[in-house]
Every structure is written in structure tokens, then in C-alpha cells.
Design an enzyme around this catalytic site. Structure first.
Site, PDB file in Angstrom:
ATOM      1  N   ASN A  11     -31.253  -1.761  -6.285  1.00  0.00           N
ATOM      2  CA  ASN A  11     -30.765  -2.893  -5.495  1.00  0.00           C
ATOM      3  C   ASN A  11     -30.768  -4.131  -6.394  1.00  0.00           C
ATOM      4  OD1 ASN A  11     -30.328  -4.985  -3.685  1.00  0.00           O
ATOM      5  ND2 ASN A  11     -32.338  -4.803  -2.692  1.00  0.00           N
ATOM      6  N   LYS A  13     -29.640  -7.043  -5.837  1.00  0.00           N
ATOM      7  CA  LYS A  13     -29.735  -8.323  -5.120  1.00  0.00           C
ATOM      8  C   LYS A  13     -28.651  -9.287  -5.638  1.00  0.00           C
ATOM      9  CE  LYS A  13     -34.508  -7.219  -4.395  1.00  0.00           C
ATOM     10  NZ  LYS A  13     -35.829  -7.637  -4.006  1.00  0.00           N
ATOM     11  N   HIS A 101     -32.918  -4.864   5.069  1.00  0.00           N
ATOM     12  CA  HIS A 101     -33.777  -5.231   3.932  1.00  0.00           C
ATOM     13  C   HIS A 101     -34.617  -6.440   4.333  1.00  0.00           C
ATOM     14  CE1 HIS A 101     -35.121  -6.735   0.073  1.00  0.00           C
ATOM     15  NE2 HIS A 101     -34.938  -5.513  -0.386  1.00  0.00           N
ATOM     16  N   GLU A 103     -35.426  -9.053   2.897  1.00  0.00           N
ATOM     17  CA  GLU A 103     -34.848 -10.371   2.597  1.00  0.00           C
ATOM     18  C   GLU A 103     -33.779 -10.754   3.617  1.00  0.00           C
ATOM     19  OE1 GLU A 103     -33.966  -9.513  -1.526  1.00  0.00           O
ATOM     20  OE2 GLU A 103     -36.124  -9.421  -1.898  1.00  0.00           O
ATOM     21  N   GLU A 171     -40.708  -0.201   2.471  1.00  0.00           N
ATOM     22  CA  GLU A 171     -40.929  -1.264   1.491  1.00  0.00           C
ATOM     23  C   GLU A 171     -41.906  -2.291   2.061  1.00  0.00           C
ATOM     24  OE1 GLU A 171     -37.439  -1.738  -1.396  1.00  0.00           O
ATOM     25  OE2 GLU A 171     -36.904  -2.846   0.394  1.00  0.00           O
ATOM     26  N   GLY A 177     -41.000  -7.648  -5.234  1.00  0.00           N
ATOM     27  CA  GLY A 177     -40.814  -8.732  -6.190  1.00  0.00           C
ATOM     28  C   GLY A 177     -42.106  -9.428  -6.580  1.00  0.00           C
ATOM     29  N   SER A 217     -41.798  -3.248  -6.171  1.00  0.00           N
ATOM     30  CA  SER A 217     -42.321  -3.288  -7.550  1.00  0.00           C
ATOM     31  C   SER A 217     -42.419  -1.907  -8.207  1.00  0.00           C
ATOM     32  CB  SER A 217     -43.671  -4.008  -7.587  1.00  0.00           C
ATOM     33  OG  SER A 217     -43.515  -5.367  -7.180  1.00  0.00           O
TER      34      SER A 217
HETATM   35  P1  PGA Z   1     -38.622  -5.048  -6.290  1.00  0.00           P
HETATM   36  O1  PGA Z   1     -37.631  -5.044  -5.030  1.00  0.00           O
HETATM   37  O2  PGA Z   1     -38.511  -3.694  -6.948  1.00  0.00           O
HETATM   38  O3  PGA Z   1     -38.145  -6.158  -7.162  1.00  0.00           O
HETATM   39  O4  PGA Z   1     -40.000  -5.268  -5.757  1.00  0.00           O
HETATM   40  C1  PGA Z   1     -37.498  -3.925  -4.206  1.00  0.00           C
HETATM   41  C2  PGA Z   1     -36.467  -4.196  -3.124  1.00  0.00           C
HETATM   42  O5  PGA Z   1     -36.393  -5.331  -2.632  1.00  0.00           O
HETATM   43  O6  PGA Z   1     -35.701  -3.304  -2.717  1.00  0.00           O
END
Ligand code: PGA
Length: 256
Positions: A11, A13, A101, A103, A171, A177, A217
Site C-alpha cells: 500500500n 499511500k 483502511h 487512515e 492492522e 507507520g 510496520s
Molecule cells: P506501515 O503501514 O507498514 O507503514 O505500518 C501499513 C498500512 O497502513 O497498510
């Protein structure tokens, strides 16, 4: 145990323009062998503006990488400025669409009802949703991780006959992140909990088939450990997916 092909999806983003996107996909592909694509489905989920370029590259070079989109609208067309329909994504050979997601939930006000509308639209269009669920740190500390995830699953999958036709990404919000990964044991326990909940919703057979990814992460150093666990069927990778070397190592997890 059901034979579940892991899905490793990057992903991106809001990163990379269409030229950088082409470069990244080419570099990742350079590191991968046919065996890697046989062991796992490998997908990239670029911003909308790069989908066409990546699609052209994948088709032209016959790369077995799959394409995903980060969002969609639930209507087929109309006066929805800024939105993109499932039909438009389908025309670009998109296979997967992220729904819910964290976010989108936290920054764009998407609640479970919107997530469910999008998920059903994705399925109606013949594409596969990746339903993202996960608790915040506050919810985890309060002992509510399981109830939060269960309620996101119930609401997100409302009206879906066979939950195994959806990919679930567990997640934990506190791991996204932040560099803070759930331990493989914790991640496996929660992915197992997701599977139990799917069993309640759609029966044991569906639960045995549904793919449950871990996300938060995921890095070259922890990917193999996570994906070796019983209930973890691949990874949804954010930050590490826009680094070609890192993402390729994660895709080759079975070699380590
Ligand atoms: P990240 O994001 O690997 O940067 O923690 C995962 C995601 O948001 O799908």
C-alpha cells in the site's frame, strides 16, 4: 488446514508519481523469480494517478504482479466530484480494493456503514475487497481489541454471503507507520480471532478459506516470522513497500 495462498500487498499511500511508480515496480520485479509469484500473490496498490502506468507495465512485460486500488466510491457513476468508481478500476485490471483502511476511517471520516457500502460495491463489480480492521492503542489498553475488531468485521461484512471472498487485513492502528510491530504471537492470536469471527459469520468452511493478512510496520526483518504463523496469510505493507529492495525481500520471505 485449507490451502491459502498468501497475499503480499504494498500500500503505497500518497507516495510516488507515475514515473516513480514504474521505476519501483520494475526494480521489485527484477528481484523476483517465478517461484516467488507461485508461493504468494504479490500486489501493488499505487495512488489512482499511477494505476494506468503500472497496468501498462505489468501487461507489457507480462509481470504476474497484481494491481490494487486504495479506495473507491460505491456508486457506479454520477456527480461525485473527486471520486472513482469500481467500474473505472476494473477497466484498469485492478483486482483488489482497500476498504476501511484506518487512515480512511480516522482522516476521512469513513464509518462502518460507508466501509460496508464500498465493500459491497467492490464485490458487485467482481473485484476483491481487502477489508482492514484493527484497534487503537487506547482500545487495546482498555482490553477492547477483540470486541472492536469483531464489530468492524460484522459491520463491514454485513450482507456478504461468503466472507471468504473478501481478504481481511488485521492492522492494529498503533502499529501502522510507527515502527512498532505486533509480536508474531500477538499478531497470530488476533488473526486467529478474526478467523473465529468469520466462522461465526459465515461458517467453519468459510473461515478455513478466508485469507487474513497482518499489517503494521511489516519490514524485511520481521516479515518471515510473521508470515510463518498459522493464521497469517500474507502482509499489507505500507512504508516498506515503496522501497524496492525492502518490498522484494518481504515478497521472498519463504526463502529465509
Ligand atoms: P506501515 O503501514 O507498514 O507503514 O505500518 C501499513 C498500512 O497502513 O497498510
Amino acid at each position: 488446514m485449507a490451502d491459502r495462498t498468501p497475499l503480499i500487498a504494498g500500500n503505497w499511500k500518497m507516495h510516488l508519481d507515475h514515473l516513480e511508480a514504474i521505476q519501483l515496480v520494475q526494480s521489485v520485479a527484477y528481484h523476483l523469480d517465478p517461484e516467488d509469484y507461485e508461493r504468494s500473490e504479490i500486489a501493488v496498490i499505487p495512488p489512482f494517478t499511477a494505476l494506468r502506468s503500472v497496468q501498462t507495465l505489468l501487461e507489457g512485460d507480462k509481470l504476474p504482479m497484481l494491481l490494487g486500488a486504495q479506495d473507491c466510491h460505491w456508486e457506479e457513476q454520477g456527480a461525485f466530484t473527486g471520486a472513482v468508481s469500481v467500474g473505472m478500476l476494473k477497466r484498469l485490471a485492478v483486482r483488489y480494493v482497500l476498504c476501511g483502511h484506518s487512515e480512511r476511517r480516522a482522516l476521512f471520516g469513513e464509518d462502518d456503514e460507508i466501509v460496508n457500502k464500498k465493500l459491497r460495491a467492490v464485490m458487485a463489480g467482481g473485484l476483491t475487497p481487502i477489508l482492514c480492521v484493527g484497534e487503537t492503542l487506547e482500545q487495546r489498553d482498555a482490553g477492547d481489541a477483540e470486541s472492536v475488531v469483531a464489530s468492524q468485521l460484522r459491520a463491514g461484512l454485513d450482507g456478504v454471503d461468503d466472507p471468504a471472498s473478501v481478504v481481511i487485513a488485521y492492522e492494529p492502528v498503533w502499529a501502522i507507520g510507527t515502527g512498532r510491530t505486533a509480536t508474531p504471537d500477538d499478531a497470530d492470536t488476533m488473526c486467529g480471532f478474526v478467523r473465529d469471527t468469520i466462522s461465526d459469520l459465515g461458517g467453519a468452511e468459510s473461515a478455513a478459506r478466508v485469507r487474513v493478512q497482518y499489517g503494521g510496520s511489516v519490514k524485511p526483518g520481521n516479515a518471515a516470522d510473521l508470515m510463518a504463523r498459522e493464521h497469517i496469510d500474507g502482509a499489507l505493507v505500507g512504508g516498506a513497500s515503496i522501497n524496492a529492495d525492502d518490498f522484494a525481500i518481504i515478497c521472498r520471505h519463504h526463502r529465509s
